[in-house]
Enzyme design. Structure first.
Site, PDB file in Angstrom:
ATOM      1  CG  LEU A  19     -23.599 -10.505  18.502  1.00 27.79           C
ATOM      2  CD1 LEU A  19     -23.639 -11.825  19.267  1.00 27.79           C
ATOM      3  CD2 LEU A  19     -24.998  -9.955  18.319  1.00 27.79           C
ATOM      4  NE  ARG A  26     -13.389 -10.813  31.275  1.00 31.88           N
ATOM      5  CZ  ARG A  26     -13.219 -11.809  30.400  1.00 31.88           C
ATOM      6  NH1 ARG A  26     -12.126 -12.558  30.455  1.00 31.88           N
ATOM      7  NH2 ARG A  26     -14.115 -12.036  29.470  1.00 31.88           N
ATOM      8  CG  ASN A 246     -12.662 -11.051  26.403  1.00 31.21           C
ATOM      9  OD1 ASN A 246     -13.765 -10.667  26.058  1.00 31.21           O
ATOM     10  ND2 ASN A 246     -12.097 -12.128  25.885  1.00 31.21           N
ATOM     11  NE  ARG A 351       0.618  24.083  16.775  1.00 33.56           N
ATOM     12  CZ  ARG A 351       0.436  25.334  17.205  1.00 33.56           C
ATOM     13  NH1 ARG A 351       1.487  26.117  17.445  1.00 33.56           N
ATOM     14  NH2 ARG A 351      -0.776  25.798  17.388  1.00 33.56           N
ATOM     15  CG  ASN A 404       0.723  33.632  15.406  1.00 35.35           C
ATOM     16  OD1 ASN A 404       1.389  33.769  16.439  1.00 35.35           O
ATOM     17  ND2 ASN A 404       0.058  32.525  15.131  1.00 35.35           N
ATOM     18  CB  ALA A 441      20.384  40.536  12.412  1.00 33.85           C
ATOM     19  NE  ARG A 458      20.306  46.640  13.979  1.00 35.40           N
ATOM     20  CZ  ARG A 458      20.929  45.882  13.075  1.00 35.40           C
ATOM     21  NH1 ARG A 458      20.509  44.671  12.821  1.00 35.40           N
ATOM     22  NH2 ARG A 458      21.979  46.350  12.444  1.00 35.40           N
TER      23      ARG A 458
HETATM   24  C1  UD1 Z   1     -19.126 -16.584  22.938  1.00 34.10           C
HETATM   25  C2  UD1 Z   1     -19.740 -17.919  22.513  1.00 34.10           C
HETATM   26  C3  UD1 Z   1     -18.653 -18.989  22.540  1.00 34.10           C
HETATM   27  C4  UD1 Z   1     -17.513 -18.582  21.648  1.00 34.10           C
HETATM   28  C5  UD1 Z   1     -16.992 -17.195  22.022  1.00 34.10           C
HETATM   29  C6  UD1 Z   1     -15.990 -16.727  20.976  1.00 34.10           C
HETATM   30  C7  UD1 Z   1     -22.056 -17.874  23.263  1.00 34.10           C
HETATM   31  C8  UD1 Z   1     -23.035 -18.362  24.259  1.00 34.10           C
HETATM   32  N1  UD1 Z   1     -20.815 -18.271  23.399  1.00 34.10           N
HETATM   33  O1  UD1 Z   1     -18.720 -16.741  24.278  1.00 34.10           O
HETATM   34  O2  UD1 Z   1     -19.182 -20.225  22.100  1.00 34.10           O
HETATM   35  O3  UD1 Z   1     -16.459 -19.542  21.745  1.00 34.10           O
HETATM   36  O4  UD1 Z   1     -18.064 -16.241  22.057  1.00 34.10           O
HETATM   37  O5  UD1 Z   1     -15.375 -15.553  21.368  1.00 34.10           O
HETATM   38  O6  UD1 Z   1     -22.437 -17.183  22.336  1.00 34.10           O
HETATM   39  N2  UD1 Z   1     -23.060  -9.835  23.632  1.00 34.10           N
HETATM   40  C9  UD1 Z   1     -24.171  -9.023  23.450  1.00 34.10           C
HETATM   41  N3  UD1 Z   1     -25.246  -9.200  24.246  1.00 34.10           N
HETATM   42  C10 UD1 Z   1     -25.308 -10.145  25.208  1.00 34.10           C
HETATM   43  C11 UD1 Z   1     -24.172 -10.979  25.388  1.00 34.10           C
HETATM   44  C12 UD1 Z   1     -23.075 -10.796  24.580  1.00 34.10           C
HETATM   45  O7  UD1 Z   1     -24.149  -8.149  22.577  1.00 34.10           O
HETATM   46  O8  UD1 Z   1     -26.335 -10.246  25.891  1.00 34.10           O
HETATM   47  C13 UD1 Z   1     -21.898  -9.625  22.777  1.00 34.10           C
HETATM   48  C14 UD1 Z   1     -20.637  -9.242  23.519  1.00 34.10           C
HETATM   49  O9  UD1 Z   1     -20.510  -7.830  23.596  1.00 34.10           O
HETATM   50  C15 UD1 Z   1     -19.558  -9.848  22.656  1.00 34.10           C
HETATM   51  C16 UD1 Z   1     -20.221 -11.054  22.022  1.00 34.10           C
HETATM   52  O10 UD1 Z   1     -21.603 -10.860  22.136  1.00 34.10           O
HETATM   53  O11 UD1 Z   1     -19.148  -8.956  21.626  1.00 34.10           O
HETATM   54  C17 UD1 Z   1     -19.811 -12.366  22.696  1.00 34.10           C
HETATM   55  O12 UD1 Z   1     -20.234 -12.325  24.043  1.00 34.10           O
HETATM   56  P1  UD1 Z   1     -19.334 -12.871  25.208  1.00 34.10           P
HETATM   57  O13 UD1 Z   1     -20.058 -12.720  26.488  1.00 34.10           O
HETATM   58  O14 UD1 Z   1     -17.977 -12.329  25.108  1.00 34.10           O
HETATM   59  O15 UD1 Z   1     -19.368 -14.427  24.849  1.00 34.10           O
HETATM   60  P2  UD1 Z   1     -18.300 -15.506  25.254  1.00 34.10           P
HETATM   61  O16 UD1 Z   1     -18.562 -15.978  26.624  1.00 34.10           O
HETATM   62  O17 UD1 Z   1     -16.952 -15.040  24.922  1.00 34.10           O
HETATM   63 CA    CA Z   2     -15.876 -12.986  24.367  1.00 30.35          CA
END
Ligand code: UD1
Ligand code: CA
Length: 489
Positions: A19, A26, A246, A351, A404, A441, A458
């Site tokens: 994901l 942030r 984050n 380089r 060069n 030289a 020279r």
């Molecule tokens: C999530 C978990 C939480 C866990 C934590 C661990 C859920 C609801 N919660 O929370 O239980 O403890 O991770 O770090 O899953 N992402 C997508 N698409 C979306 C939303 C998120 O791709 O629509 C991806 C984000 O880029 C990220 C990951 O999913 O890589 C986690 O999403 P994030 O919003 O950070 O979840 P947390 O609130 O940290």
């Molecule tokens: Ca997260």
């Protein structure tokens, strides 16, 4: 776990879903979060690498924010063979939650078998932990397992809810948790293993009924259970592995942990690191045992440092090969090779395309580029060597410049074996100084010098006697000259 054991896993993971669609607000950066780098690899590359021992068929990355950049990066990793196996991406247009992200991945691929799900922003996860987690999933014949860890400050994470007997019930997000649930220290790492049939069924039943109005992937735990699946949790011990990135501060913390890990691994393998706090080595750099690294040194990219080499203090080496017994101190070496027992530095800049052969020397305040310097040849002081080929046993006098560039194009200089280039020679390329030749030289060499000749280019010196007495009469120089009895004319 040995290779044999890995191969004996009775059913392999078909698909890993990563994901990475979040916008990473942030981070306050124009770069998508998962493309930030630590130790020479992006966060996403680290996560993909951690899954590389799992023997998976497909890896699918869910992209959203910064889609083009993330996809370009994935293509680059594939093109450069930095990741193996099948990798694709799917696009999550709206950030509707982790459950929605996984649904999109599953819809796109129609995957069967066991699925592992990870987040792209937890780069410290190790291969071993993922293997152990998967083995536990198989051993307990689970339909769904979540990787958990106990941490001292669980704020912000999903909490692991268990019943009185310790059986897993589900996961509760921070915003949805009761005070009592918030005091639970076992948290969801965001890593899951689940059979595809249960996963698809559970995903279709997800509803965004929670404080954030999102489709929570975490809800699949209780859903799989209610669908009759066997669920479990695998509690890991090293909380560092699950640190998410984050913001910039977490990025630096994760980088620091990575840095310590790499140095510890190298020292365990017999590399001497005088000051680990100021020694930074990328994931892809290889350092053999018996190498000594002095403080303030950085080794980047795909570098290889062979046994017996001494690096630093304050050396920066990138994508380079340093052969055994070579020394590189107070210098920068990029895309270059330093031969056995050769010496570089202090204060030199190698380089791209510099190849210093065995026993050669690139001394102080020397810049080189696209230059082959033969065995035992020396470029000891204050010199620029660009687009050059230098033979064996040759000496390049101080302050020599390989000229060069004619203002439009670069040209090549060839210097043979056992040549002696006099100090302050300008070698105006294209030009050749053949074997055993000398240059005087201060010469500006524009024509080839045959073997065994000396090139002198020279003006002949003339002394204007008494000039100081006439033009600088009464000066300190004139007084000193007079005291020395210098000729007045
Ligand atoms: C999530 C978990 C939480 C866990 C934590 C661990 C859920 C609801 N919660 O929370 O239980 O403890 O991770 O770090 O899953 N992402 C997508 N698409 C979306 C939303 C998120 O791709 O629509 C991806 C984000 O880029 C990220 C990951 O999913 O890589 C986690 O999403 P994030 O919003 O950070 O979840 P947390 O609130 O940290
Ligand atoms: Ca997260």
């Amino acid at each position: 776990m040995s290779d044999l054991e890995i191969n004996s896993l009775n059913s392999q993971i078909s698909t890993v879903i990563v994901l990475a669609a979040g916008d990473g607000k942030r981070m306050k950066s124009s770069l998508p979060k998962v493309l930030h780098e630590i130790a020479g690899r992006t966060l996403l590359h680290h996560v993909l690498e951690a899954t590389s021992d799992l023997n998976v068929e497909n890896r699918v990355v869910v992209v959203g924010a910064g889609r083009e950049k993330v996809e370009d990066h994935l293509n680059q990793l594939k093109d450069k063979n930095l990741v193996s196996g099948k990798i694709s991406s799917v696009f999550q247009e709206q950030r509707k939650g982790t459950g929605n992200a996984v649904s999109i991945a599953m819809d796109a691929g129609n995957f069967s078998g066991n699925i592992m799900i990870l987040a792209g922003d937890t780069p410290l996860i190790t291969k071993q932990t993922l293997l152990d987690f998967y083995q536990d999933f198989l051993d307990n014949e689970l339909d769904l397992s979540v990787l958990t860890v106990e941490i001292s400050d669980p704020y912000g994470y999903g909490r692991i809810i268990r019943d009185g007997k310790g059986e897993l019930l589900g996961i509760r997000e921070e915003l949805d948790a009761s005070e009592r649930e918030k005091s639970i220290n076992e948290i969801n790492t965001g890593i899951y293993c689940v059979g595809s049939v249960f996963l698809s069924q559970a995903l279709s039943e997800l509803r965004p009924q929670n404080a954030q109005g999102e489709y929570y992937l975490t809800d699949i735990i209780s859903l799989v259970k209610s669908l009759g699946g066997t669920i479990g949790a695998y509690c890991s011990h090293d909380e560092d592995e699950f640190l998410g990135v984050n913001d910039q501060e977490q990025l630096s913390l994760v980088r620091e942990i990575f840095h310590e890990r790499k140095n510890q691994d190298l020292m365990a393998d017999g590399v001497t690191i005088i000051d680990p706090t100021t020694t930074w080595i990328d994931s892809d750099s290889e350092i053999e045992s018996g190498v000594e690294i002095w403080p303030g040194s950085f080794i980047h990219g795909k570098s290889l440092i062979k046994s017996g080499a001494i690096i630093g203090p304050r050396a920066v080496i990138k994508n380079s090969l340093i052969e055994s017994g070579a020394k590189v101190r107070e210098s920068e070496v990029n895309d270059s090779e330093v031969g056995e027992n050769a010496n570089v530095g202090p204060y030199s800049y190698l380089r791209a395309g510099t190849k210093l052969a065995a026993n050669g020397k690139i001394g102080a305040y020397v810049e080189t580029k696209n230059a082959q310097i033969g065995e035992g040849s020396k470029v000891p002081h204050l010199t620029y060597v660009g687009d050059a080929q230098i033979g064996k046993g040759t000496n390049i006098g101080a302050a020599t410049i390989f000229v060069n560039y004619d203002g439009e194009e670069k040209h090549q200089t060839v210097v043979g074996d056992q040549v002696r280039i006099g100090s302050d020679t300008m070698l105006v390329a294209p030009v050749t100084v053949a074997d055993g030749a000398y240059t005087a030289a201060g010469s500006v060499i524009t024509e080839d010098v045959p073997a065994g000749a000396i090139g002198v280019a020279r003006a002949r010196q003339r002394n204007v006697l008494g000039w100081v007495f006439r033009k600088r009469a009464g000066s300190e120089s004139a007084k000193a000259a007079k005291a020395a009895g210098g000729p007045e004319s």
